[in-house]
Scaffold this motif. Structure first.
Motif: not given
Lengths: 114, 109
Positions: A35, A43, A45, A48, A56, A98-100, B32, B34, B49, B51, B90-94, B96-98
């Motif tokens: 980041y 931050p 990104l 990744q 990405d 990776r995800q979430g 998702e 956070f 988070r 979820i 984060t998007t569904f695919t994970g 990208q994080f914003y």
């Protein structure tokens, strides 16, 4: 467990010079993130990795920034040549998947470009 | 496009008072959400988070898809809650994080 390690902690360079940052993620974490955090902002990104592959890098300014994670563990981020607007804190984070899931952040490298 | 908006850069409350840090997001899919926190001289760390629906350190956050919000709340603020708080998506695919721009919370003794 040991946290995410980054070095150096601080770096001052002149514009047009090159710089490299190093990150060692938590052992066993497959996903690694870089980041850029400019003063007063959140931050952003840049890239990744999942193991040693890029998931990405759409936000990475590829004309001057590059990153690699050759063996799926440590990673380096390079800027060549640096510009004044690259002054920021560069954060490395890792996560088990990776995800979430929870990202664990390093202390960051504060870069000043003069 | 700004994905995560935190309208307050600075927020001060008295100890024992309720606190709410606002977060609004823009994303057409199923995000998702956070909350991350950075205490003075410490690393950025996950607070909670959506979820998991947990209450961490007395903080809760409910995802409101109708209002596209994920506000962080605590009924009684403590001095140790003083920190920088970032909302993230984060998007569904994970892929990208914003992060939002952050809110600096100060709890006045």
């Amino acid at each position: 467990e040991a946290g995410v390690a980054q070095s150096p902690r601080y770096k001052i360079i002149e514009k047009r010079q090159s710089v490299a940052f190093w990150c060692n993620p938590i052992s066993g974490h497959a996903t690694l993130y870089w980041y850029q955090q400019i003063l007063g902002q959140g931050p952003k990104l840049l890239i990744q990795f999942q193991n040693n592959g890029v998931v990405d890098d759409s936000q990475l300014p590829k004309d001057r920034f590059s990153a690699e994670r050759l063996k799926g563990v440590d990673s380096t981020l390079k800027i060549q040549p640096a510009k004044l607007e690259d002054s920021a804190v560069y954060l490395c984070a890792s996560s088990a998947q990776r995800q979430g899931l929870e990202q664990y952040f390093g202390p960051g490298t504060r870069l000043t470009v003069t | 496009a700004q994905r995560v908006t935190q309208p307050e850069k600075l927020l001060s409350v008295f100890k024992g008072a309720p606190v709410e840090l606002k977060c609004n997001y823009s994303y057409s899919g199923s995000p998702e959400l956070f909350w991350y926190v950075q205490y003075s001289r410490q690393r950025l760390q996950l607070l909670l988070r959506h979820i998991s629906r947990e209450s961490i350190k007395g903080f809760t956050a409910d995802l409101n898809k109708g209002e596209t919000s994920f506000h962080l709340k605590k009924p009684f603020a403590q001095e140790e809650d003083s920190a920088m708080y970032y909302c993230a998506l984060t998007t569904f695919t994970g892929n990208q994080f914003y992060f939002g721009t952050g809110t600096s919370l100060t709890v006045i003794p």
